[in-house]
Design an enzyme around this catalytic site. Sequence first.
Site, short mmCIF file in Angstrom:
data_model
loop_
_atom_site.label_atom_id
_atom_site.label_comp_id
_atom_site.label_asym_id
_atom_site.label_seq_id
_atom_site.Cartn_x
_atom_site.Cartn_y
_atom_site.Cartn_z
N ASP A 89 -39.86 12.07 -29.85
CA ASP A 89 -38.43 11.80 -29.64
C ASP A 89 -38.04 11.76 -28.16
OD1 ASP A 89 -38.68 14.76 -29.49
OD2 ASP A 89 -36.50 14.70 -29.31
N TYR A 241 -32.64 19.88 -33.86
CA TYR A 241 -31.83 18.79 -34.43
C TYR A 241 -31.13 19.28 -35.69
CZ TYR A 241 -33.88 15.40 -31.20
OH TYR A 241 -34.23 14.71 -30.07
N GLU A 488 -34.16 14.50 -18.91
CA GLU A 488 -34.93 14.17 -20.11
C GLU A 488 -34.34 12.93 -20.75
OE1 GLU A 488 -37.34 16.46 -23.63
OE2 GLU A 488 -35.45 17.34 -22.99
#
Length: 519
Positions: A89, A241, A488
């Site tokens: 991800d 998440y 990031e």
Amino acid sequence: MEEMKKLNHHRQTPRFAWHCCLVIFSVFTISATAHQAFDYADALKKSLLYFESQRSGRLPYNQRVTWRDHSGLTDGLEQGVDLVGGYYDAGDHVKFGLPMAFTVTMLSWGVVEFRDQIANAGELEHALEAIKWGTDYFIKAHTSPNVLWAEVGDGDTDHYCWQRPEDMTTSRQAYKVDQNNPGSDLAGETAAAMAAASIVFKKTNPHYSHLLLHHAQQLFEFGDKYRGKYDGSVGVVKSYYASVSGYMDELLWAALWLYEATDNKEYLKYVINKAHCFGGIGWAITEFSWDVKYAGIQIMASKLLEKEKHKHHAHVLKQYRSKAEYYLCSCLNKNNASDNVDRTPGGLLYIRQWNNMQYVSTAAFLLTVYSDFLRDSNKKLDCPAGTVEHGEILSFAKSQVDYMLGSNPINTSYLVGYGPTYPSRVHHRGASMVSYRENKGFIGCTQGYDNWYSRQEPNPNVLVGALVGGPDCQDNFMDQRDNYMQTEACTYNTAPLVGVFAKLLHLEDSHQLQLVAAS
């Protein structure tokens, strides 16, 4: 370790507004970049390259990002299932199902809306490859009608290590949802991704399109029948998440995409009948993200209103449109003052401190899609603070994209590899260490922290096409590897931009043709 402090990995709870933020360092002078021309063709090409950097599994012969190599080749082995493939991800090596599915939904929606423009730029094949790398994995992960593998690896052990994906020694345990451990949000988003992708492949690969649709229908049925949030079943995902918005938005989202893919009225009836109780016409939201799908649902439902065959659902579809317009007007600063999205002094939409760019890219996408819809239907957007033409909406979306590409107070591109200045110390394990293809010598878990993470030098590998988290609320940005809130990048940051870059490139080309014709 720095990332062990993360809560909800790159973002926090859905909100209506929250205000600033720490100033990291002083703002530089605003330059005259506001009117500079941007190379959207280059940005489009680079945005699609990024997905090749994030690939897990056995890399294909035509892999263009050559500093990467095969990784995660035993994923799923412990559980007796083949889970090789898919995407990492962000800057770590966990395969999180929910953000991966949202990434693929947004890539697919971009192709559905802007296929011709992407094709004209010569990038359609790469866009289809990016989508298929995700959907091939989802086919593997959906091992039976009521079983979907939700995650490979876990954030806690992964974040203790700073390793190249090719050297991984961390846990590759896989986690699933099933009828006893439901995950309606994950099943719904994966169904949406596969349904949207089935539209993309319908003409060029009809067999594959049909397969995707079959999985999408089964996943939707599974998610709807056995209801529950996936983070209740897969506890390890909660710190990274967590499904804060619940699963109702994903079920509406999946039903809408299945209706688009099949024209089956049962899916439309679901969207209409559940509009109120599932929050589709209740929530007025100012963000669109991997967690919160309502704005996307509302935009899609709004477009249905123009078709004659949907007139008998007009009373509900108008309520969806009203909430879609709330989102759009908030982005455009045309709602009542307290209901508008904050902006930085340089004009960037500002939702929150952690990875703010994800919300800017999704906003740019929804604004662009709705601008086209208004143009095609010869309508305007009515906001509390005035009426807005479709051109003004597109112009604002362009301003957000141009900010990302360098038209900002510190004259830096936030799309890595684009323009003369961009982040060079992206918080990304593989990019920050010597390429495995260059040096196959094993780099251990903590060795990476000791020898690579704390280096002041730029990353040895450029993570081309990655959209980093971006500046704070005062347009300040600190290009440091440990500044993960800002440096990031995530797959769902870049995914919405593919279609928008193609649209802006098309407009630029059309303008050039008009100039040639006029001369």
